[in-house]
Design an enzyme around this catalytic site. Structure first.
Site, PDB file in Angstrom:
ATOM      1  N   HIS A 251      -2.025  18.314 -35.237  1.00  0.00           N
ATOM      2  CA  HIS A 251      -0.786  18.184 -35.920  1.00  0.00           C
ATOM      3  C   HIS A 251      -0.483  17.070 -36.490  1.00  0.00           C
ATOM      4  CE1 HIS A 251       0.924  16.758 -31.975  1.00  0.00           C
ATOM      5  NE2 HIS A 251       1.733  15.926 -32.540  1.00  0.00           N
TER       6      HIS A 251
ATOM      7  N   ASP B 116      -5.118  21.858 -30.577  1.00  0.00           N
ATOM      8  CA  ASP B 116      -4.287  20.691 -31.138  1.00  0.00           C
ATOM      9  C   ASP B 116      -5.370  19.437 -31.022  1.00  0.00           C
ATOM     10  OD1 ASP B 116      -2.144  19.248 -32.245  1.00  0.00           O
ATOM     11  OD2 ASP B 116      -1.004  19.202 -30.518  1.00  0.00           O
TER      12      ASP B 116
ATOM     13  N   SER C  21       1.622  10.905 -30.182  1.00  0.00           N
ATOM     14  CA  SER C  21       0.800  12.068 -30.297  1.00  0.00           C
ATOM     15  C   SER C  21      -0.634  11.558 -30.619  1.00  0.00           C
ATOM     16  CB  SER C  21       1.290  13.230 -31.347  1.00  0.00           C
ATOM     17  OG  SER C  21       2.597  13.504 -30.892  1.00  0.00           O
TER      18      SER C  21
END
Length: 446
Positions: free
Chosen positions: A190, A221, A300
């Site tokens: 993402h 992911d 992230s």
């Protein structure tokens, strides 16, 4: 000694007064002695008195004062007189005196230096107040040993990067870490999703380099980018299956564009099944490592490392209490993709450009709603892993490798944790009978 000088009734030889003279005796002689005076300008003659003096002829002399007798010392032939030292004469300095001089000089110099230092300190505004206590030995926790949290952070930070990806809507930013010496970097899907293919990384020292997207897998992911730069230091990988609840961990990345940020926490839970994704986008499933280390937007793709500095997870998502559309922040509920799963996906992407997806060959309905829980099989794929292991539609899956099944997400997320070909133990209930079977998981055909 040659005679007696008697004056005023005192016998100088006897140390006392002479007896009274008898009546009729002549008056005592008051004149000078009968010895002749010495020749003028020469030494006294042999017949001269050895104590001759003209003191008695002094017209100013007090008649009542006793006459002083001066006797020359007698020196024995061949004997030297005993030397006499003048106590007032300057002498050679002793060792004590020689040592005393530099000591006194040093004391005076120290006193003068202290006085001047104090004067300058007061003039400079420091005053006489002394801040802090006396210096003490540095505590062990402040010595930053390699196994300390500070030592771990110092060792891992050079391998962590900030990832920037250009897209039509602007630039997205996240974190990543160097996986290979030739420049492969692991991050989240993402972070790079929606990008135009142009990316860059910012290293720990602030330098930047362009990067290209090697491949990505939306459902896990995980994405891989590559940067060309010599001297890269890849991270050391740990074993996420060896983690235990309570183990210390560090989250490293660039939250809110604050590069090289390190936060600490513990493993709060394991195999926390997650279903994530943006509306209209792919649904991501993984059995996550839950931690209370502070993680925010921008973390992230960054590494979650254990107490030995080994990467055990990829920070991916957080839970928040904010309403939809608001900026979420850390509340102590962060989740990371286990590194064993991330490594497998990364190797697939580097080797083939895409990742395999692990499946069990069955689909479940919602929770059974009965005592004992479990997930009822709604479909079993022909010749799939579940059918080969003997499972049938209607069976209730209770546990996989001892992990209870309570939500439909649990089965999908936990199965994808394992690599294709892994064998798991499935506990299920058929009717009223509880049974176990071994299922060899497989990769789907995509």
């Amino acid at each position: 000694m040659g005679g007696t000088n008697v004056t005023d009734g005192w016998d100088w030889r006897r140390g006392g007064e002479t007896p009274a003279r008898p009546p009729g005796a002549g008056a005592p002689s008051v004149g000078p002695p009968s010895w002749p005076a010495p020749a003028s300008g020469g030494p006294p003659s042999a017949d001269a008195s050895p104590w001759w003096s003209d003191a008695l002829a002094d017209p100013w002399r007090d008649p009542a004062a006793p006459t002083a007798v001066v006797m020359p010392g007698m020196v024995a032939p061949g004997a030297e007189p005993e030397p006499v030292t003048d106590p007032d004469a300057p002498g050679r300095p002793t060792l004590r005196q020689l040592l005393l001089i530099p000591v006194l000089t040093a004391l005076l110099a120290g006193t003068l230096g202290g006085a001047l230092g104090y004067a300058f300190a007061v003039r400079g505004g420091a005053g006489a107040t002394v801040l802090g206590g006396a210096p003490a030995e540095v505590p062990a926790l402040a010595q930053r040993k390699p196994e300390s949290l500070a030592g771990v952070a110092d060792r891992v930070l050079p391998s962590v990067v900030t990832v920037r990806v250009s897209s039509l809507g602007g630039t997205s930013e996240g974190s990543g870490f160097i996986a290979t010496a030739d420049g492969h970097v692991i991050t989240n899907d993402h972070v790079v999703a929606g990008g135009t293919g142009k990316a860059s990384v910012v290293f720990n020292d602030g330098s930047t380099a362009p990067a290209t997207i090697v491949g990505q897998d939306a459902e896990s992911d995980i994405a891989v980018i590559k940067v060309s730069r010599p001297g890269l230091r890849p991270v050391e990988f740990g074993d996420s299956d060896a983690l235990a609840v309570g183990d210390p961990v560090l989250a490293i990345g660039s939250p809110l564009s604050l590069a090289n940020t390190v936060t600490a926490g513990i493993v709060s839970a394991l195999d926390r099944t997650m279903q994530a994704g943006e509306p209209g986008g792919p649904v991501r499933y993984y059995a996550a490592i839950q931690t209370d280390a502070a993680v925010n937007h921008g973390n992230s793709g960054g590494p979650l490392v254990d107490g030995a500095g080994r990467v055990v997870g990829v920070n991916s998502t957080i839970k928040s209490l904010v309403a939809e559309g608001q900026e979420a922040g850390n509340i102590g509920l962060a989740f990371a993709i286990p590194i064993n799963q991330a490594k497998r996906v990364t190797q697939d992407i580097i080797g083939t450009g895409k990742a395999r997806r692990t499946v069990i060959g069955a689909r479940v309905d919602g929770p059974t709603g009965v005592v004992g829980g479990g997930l009822r099989l709604a479909e079993v794929a022909p010749s799939g892993p579940a059918e080969i292991a003997g499972l049938k539609v209607g069976d209730v899956i209770l546990k996989i490798n001892g992990r209870p099944m309570t939500e439909p997400t649990d089965l999908t997320a936990l199965v994808r944790k394992y690599a294709p070909g892994s064998v798991v133990t499935v506990e299920y209930r058929r009717g009223t009978t509880r049974q176990n079977t071994s299922v060899t998981l497989a990769a789907d055909a995509k």
